[in-house]
Design a protein around this motif. Structure first.
Motif, PDB file in Angstrom:
ATOM      1  N   UNK A  46      61.552 -34.807   8.264  1.00 35.65           N
ATOM      2  CA  UNK A  46      61.640 -34.004   7.043  1.00 35.65           C
ATOM      3  C   UNK A  46      60.426 -34.232   6.144  1.00 35.65           C
ATOM      4  N   UNK A  47      59.809 -35.397   6.244  1.00 38.75           N
ATOM      5  CA  UNK A  47      58.666 -35.717   5.404  1.00 38.75           C
ATOM      6  C   UNK A  47      57.326 -35.278   5.969  1.00 38.75           C
ATOM      7  N   UNK A  48      57.330 -34.710   7.160  1.00 38.50           N
ATOM      8  CA  UNK A  48      56.078 -34.302   7.788  1.00 38.50           C
ATOM      9  C   UNK A  48      55.585 -32.996   7.159  1.00 38.50           C
ATOM     10  N   UNK A  49      54.316 -32.975   6.808  1.00 36.13           N
ATOM     11  CA  UNK A  49      53.676 -31.748   6.338  1.00 36.13           C
ATOM     12  C   UNK A  49      53.219 -30.998   7.589  1.00 36.13           C
ATOM     13  N   UNK A  50      53.968 -29.963   7.963  1.00 35.91           N
ATOM     14  CA  UNK A  50      53.720 -29.249   9.214  1.00 35.91           C
ATOM     15  C   UNK A  50      52.327 -28.630   9.255  1.00 35.91           C
ATOM     16  N   UNK A  51      51.855 -28.106   8.144  1.00 33.69           N
ATOM     17  CA  UNK A  51      50.514 -27.510   8.119  1.00 33.69           C
ATOM     18  C   UNK A  51      49.438 -28.566   8.341  1.00 33.69           C
ATOM     19  N   UNK A  52      49.588 -29.722   7.704  1.00 36.22           N
ATOM     20  CA  UNK A  52      48.617 -30.808   7.884  1.00 36.22           C
ATOM     21  C   UNK A  52      48.644 -31.320   9.317  1.00 36.22           C
ATOM     22  N   UNK A  53      49.827 -31.426   9.892  1.00 31.05           N
ATOM     23  CA  UNK A  53      49.946 -31.867  11.294  1.00 31.05           C
ATOM     24  C   UNK A  53      49.276 -30.866  12.215  1.00 31.05           C
ATOM     25  N   UNK A  54      49.491 -29.590  11.978  1.00 28.84           N
ATOM     26  CA  UNK A  54      48.882 -28.553  12.790  1.00 28.84           C
ATOM     27  C   UNK A  54      47.357 -28.621  12.714  1.00 28.84           C
ATOM     28  N   UNK A  55      46.827 -28.813  11.504  1.00 31.59           N
ATOM     29  CA  UNK A  55      45.374 -28.929  11.353  1.00 31.59           C
ATOM     30  C   UNK A  55      44.843 -30.166  12.076  1.00 31.59           C
ATOM     31  N   UNK A  56      45.550 -31.277  11.976  1.00 34.19           N
ATOM     32  CA  UNK A  56      45.108 -32.529  12.601  1.00 34.19           C
ATOM     33  C   UNK A  56      45.131 -32.413  14.127  1.00 34.19           C
TER      34      UNK A  56
END
Length: 59
Positions: A46-56
């Motif tokens: 729930x705490x994961x920033x999906x957009x940031x993960x996708x960019x990484x």
């Protein structure tokens, strides 16, 4: 990070539920270490920033 990586691996392998095992191997140095609780898994995801993960991952 390990929990996130194992969750991604489980999803890619076809897991449809967080209740399915994440493939955690027993560490011979700490054989009695428990697997993460369901509440921990939910809280981490729930705490994961999906957009940031996708960019990484895409970088």
């Amino acid at each position: 990070m390990t929990l996130l990586a194992r969750t991604a691996r489980a999803v890619l392998a076809g897991a449809r539920s967080l209740l399915e095992r994440l493939g955690t191997a027993v560490d011979p140095l700490v054989p009695k270490r428990p697997r993460p609780a369901r509440s921990t898994i939910r809280r981490v995801l729930a705490g994961v920033d999906a957009d940031a993960l996708d960019r990484a991952v895409g970088a």
